[in-house]
Enzyme design. Structure first.
Site, PDB file in Angstrom:
ATOM      1  N   TYR A 161      13.739   0.551   1.564  1.00 18.88           N
ATOM      2  CA  TYR A 161      12.443   0.996   1.024  1.00 18.88           C
ATOM      3  C   TYR A 161      12.418   2.520   0.880  1.00 18.88           C
ATOM      4  O   TYR A 161      12.027   3.052  -0.160  1.00 18.88           O
ATOM      5  CB  TYR A 161      11.339   0.504   1.964  1.00 18.88           C
ATOM      6  CG  TYR A 161       9.932   0.679   1.448  1.00 18.88           C
ATOM      7  CD1 TYR A 161       9.423  -0.146   0.443  1.00 18.88           C
ATOM      8  CD2 TYR A 161       9.094   1.654   1.987  1.00 18.88           C
ATOM      9  CE1 TYR A 161       8.121   0.002  -0.009  1.00 18.88           C
ATOM     10  CE2 TYR A 161       7.790   1.800   1.543  1.00 18.88           C
ATOM     11  CZ  TYR A 161       7.303   0.978   0.551  1.00 18.88           C
ATOM     12  OH  TYR A 161       6.010   1.132   0.100  1.00 18.88           O
ATOM     13  N   LYS A 165      12.162   4.688  -2.599  1.00 17.97           N
ATOM     14  CA  LYS A 165      11.099   5.665  -2.863  1.00 17.97           C
ATOM     15  C   LYS A 165      11.696   7.048  -3.145  1.00 17.97           C
ATOM     16  O   LYS A 165      11.169   7.801  -3.967  1.00 17.97           O
ATOM     17  CB  LYS A 165      10.117   5.723  -1.685  1.00 17.97           C
ATOM     18  CG  LYS A 165       9.284   4.444  -1.503  1.00 17.97           C
ATOM     19  CD  LYS A 165       8.617   3.995  -2.776  1.00 17.97           C
ATOM     20  CE  LYS A 165       7.565   2.916  -2.570  1.00 17.97           C
ATOM     21  NZ  LYS A 165       7.030   2.412  -3.846  1.00 17.97           N
TER      22      LYS A 165
HETATM   23  N1  LIG Z   1       0.121  -1.098   0.984  1.00 14.83           N
HETATM   24  C1  LIG Z   1       0.617   0.017   1.538  1.00 14.83           C
HETATM   25  O1  LIG Z   1       0.345   0.331   2.712  1.00 14.83           O
HETATM   26  C2  LIG Z   1       1.515   0.941   0.724  1.00 14.83           C
HETATM   27  C3  LIG Z   1       1.837   2.187   1.284  1.00 14.83           C
HETATM   28  C4  LIG Z   1       2.648   3.061   0.579  1.00 14.83           C
HETATM   29  C5  LIG Z   1       3.108   2.723  -0.693  1.00 14.83           C
HETATM   30  N2  LIG Z   1       2.786   1.509  -1.209  1.00 14.83           N
HETATM   31  C6  LIG Z   1       3.323   1.212  -2.547  1.00 14.83           C
HETATM   32  O2  LIG Z   1       2.269   0.834  -3.419  1.00 14.83           O
HETATM   33  C7  LIG Z   1       2.760  -0.107  -4.377  1.00 14.83           C
HETATM   34  C8  LIG Z   1       1.880  -1.348  -4.361  1.00 14.83           C
HETATM   35  O3  LIG Z   1       1.949  -1.917  -3.065  1.00 14.83           O
HETATM   36  P1  LIG Z   1       0.937  -3.053  -2.556  1.00 14.83           P
HETATM   37  O4  LIG Z   1       0.631  -2.746  -1.171  1.00 14.83           O
HETATM   38  O5  LIG Z   1      -0.132  -3.246  -3.552  1.00 14.83           O
HETATM   39  O6  LIG Z   1       1.944  -4.291  -2.544  1.00 14.83           O
HETATM   40  P2  LIG Z   1       1.751  -5.778  -3.075  1.00 14.83           P
HETATM   41  O7  LIG Z   1       2.898  -6.546  -2.546  1.00 14.83           O
HETATM   42  O8  LIG Z   1       0.373  -6.269  -2.817  1.00 14.83           O
HETATM   43  O9  LIG Z   1       1.914  -5.579  -4.660  1.00 14.83           O
HETATM   44  C9  LIG Z   1       3.146  -5.422  -5.295  1.00 14.83           C
HETATM   45  C10 LIG Z   1       3.052  -6.140  -6.614  1.00 14.83           C
HETATM   46  O10 LIG Z   1       4.291  -5.945  -7.306  1.00 14.83           O
HETATM   47  C11 LIG Z   1       4.609  -7.150  -7.955  1.00 14.83           C
HETATM   48  N3  LIG Z   1       6.041  -7.202  -8.214  1.00 14.83           N
HETATM   49  C12 LIG Z   1       7.045  -7.381  -7.313  1.00 14.83           C
HETATM   50  N4  LIG Z   1       8.222  -7.417  -7.942  1.00 14.83           N
HETATM   51  C13 LIG Z   1       7.967  -7.250  -9.265  1.00 14.83           C
HETATM   52  C14 LIG Z   1       8.773  -7.195 -10.427  1.00 14.83           C
HETATM   53  N5  LIG Z   1      10.108  -7.327 -10.360  1.00 14.83           N
HETATM   54  N6  LIG Z   1       8.174  -7.004 -11.616  1.00 14.83           N
HETATM   55  C15 LIG Z   1       6.818  -6.871 -11.715  1.00 14.83           C
HETATM   56  N7  LIG Z   1       6.005  -6.925 -10.643  1.00 14.83           N
HETATM   57  C16 LIG Z   1       6.573  -7.100  -9.444  1.00 14.83           C
HETATM   58  C17 LIG Z   1       4.149  -8.248  -6.997  1.00 14.83           C
HETATM   59  O11 LIG Z   1       3.995  -9.493  -7.683  1.00 14.83           O
HETATM   60  C18 LIG Z   1       2.852  -7.663  -6.466  1.00 14.83           C
HETATM   61  O12 LIG Z   1       1.741  -8.093  -7.224  1.00 14.83           O
HETATM   62  C19 LIG Z   1       4.224  -0.384  -4.009  1.00 14.83           C
HETATM   63  O13 LIG Z   1       5.064   0.431  -4.809  1.00 14.83           O
HETATM   64  C20 LIG Z   1       4.292   0.050  -2.566  1.00 14.83           C
HETATM   65  O14 LIG Z   1       5.596   0.433  -2.211  1.00 14.83           O
HETATM   66  C21 LIG Z   1       1.995   0.611  -0.542  1.00 14.83           C
END
Ligand SMILES: NC(=O)c1ccc[n+]([C@@H]2O[C@H](COP(=O)([O-])OP(=O)(O)OC[C@H]3O[C@@H](n4cnc5c(N)ncnc54)[C@H](O)[C@@H]3O)[C@@H](O)[C@H]2O)c1
Length: 255
Positions: A161, A165
């Site tokens: 991860y 990033k």
């Molecule tokens: N939730 C947190 O605490 C957090 C913190 C830091 C960064 N992020 C980043 O924010 C972003 C969203 O995270 P989230 O928490 O909403 O996660 P989540 O798992 O709820 O959403 C991720 C989405 O990406 C989609 N996805 C996965 N593989 C895919 C592909 N190959 N093509 C198209 N879509 C695809 C999934 O279907 C899902 O809807 C991510 O990049 C994550 O790394 C999240």
């Protein structure tokens, strides 16, 4: 020489593509753009879930539609972008959220988990940027907003991860330089822990112990992340490019 920009007058006039838009953060970010009056395209691997989000936005009076897209497949992304161009005539903003967590220790991580994580986050972001950039270049306007994380600084057991990033941040800075004179900006938002999506898949006791270590003493709301995405995506953020903004309640600081 810089190209003539056909920038929208305000955030409200923008056509916005959000990949991973059916996820936890996607819900808040697509809602924010819809509330601001943008046309929103909710793109996700899970096309049905993307349509649920888009129809929810339409019910609230927004212009929104969905696309089933696997960001790791370049042709899939290009087809979705061409479809938006046919229907909307332009893409002002591309927000790359699509991601997975398939982590492990550096000494133990499985090849397939490392590759899948890099493919989704890093190649996915590359595929989106290289599909939208020719269209943005023609208009001399665009906003690329990519999703990093405080995990880019390293996390125990977070080999894939953090690497993914890091790749996104590097790609974003290179893109920023490439299009700096064409009215296009590229920036990253790096959340800490957010009360949505991926973080909620962590067991409750881990969630609490992580949250206790955040200087502000709480995780972010998804709306707090959406507000920063909306800033980078706005026409007003015209002189900000190649930057990563940590939105983490102080967790990226020393102590
Ligand atoms: N939730 C947190 O605490 C957090 C913190 C830091 C960064 N992020 C980043 O924010 C972003 C969203 O995270 P989230 O928490 O909403 O996660 P989540 O798992 O709820 O959403 C991720 C989405 O990406 C989609 N996805 C996965 N593989 C895919 C592909 N190959 N093509 C198209 N879509 C695809 C999934 O279907 C899902 O809807 C991510 O990049 C994550 O790394 C999240």
């Amino acid at each position: 020489m810089a190209t003539l920009s056909t920038a929208p007058a305000a955030s409200a006039d923008q056509v916005v593509l959000v990949t991973g838009g059916a996820g936890g953060l996607g819900g808040a970010i697509t809602s924010r753009f819809a509330k601001d009056g943008c046309t929103v395209v909710v793109a996700d691997f899970d096309g049905e879930a993307a349509e649920v989000v888009a129809s929810g936005l339409r019910e609230r009076g927004a212009r929104a539609r969905s696309a089933g897209v696997d960001v790791t497949v370049r042709a899939d992304v290009e087809e979705a972008v061409e479809d938006i161009m046919r229907n909307e005539g332009r893409i002002d903003v591309a927000v790359c959220l699509a991601g997975v967590v398939r982590n492990g220790y550096v000494s133990k991580i499985r090849d397939e988990d490392f590759r899948a994580t890099i493919a989704t986050h890093a190649e996915g972001t590359l595929n989106v940027m290289r599909a939208v950039l020719p269209h943005m270049r023609k208009r001399g306007y665009g906003r690329l907003v990519n999703m990093s994380s405080v995990a880019v600084r390293g996390s125990l057991g977070g080999a894939s991860y953090g690497a993914a990033k890091g790749a996104i941040e590097g790609l974003t800075r290179s893109a920023a330089l490439e299009v700096a004179q064409q009215g296009i900006t590229a920036n990253c938002v790096a959340p800490g822990l957010v009360d949505a999506g991926m973080f909620l898949t962590v067991p409750d006791d881990f969630q609490k112990s992580f949250a206790d270590r955040i200087p502000m003493g709480r995780v972010a709301t998804p709306e707090e992340i959406a507000a920063v995405v909306a800033f980078f995506a706005s026409p007003e953020a015209s002189y900000v490019t190649g930057q990563t903004l940590y939105v983490c309640g102080g967790s990226s600081l020393g102590f």
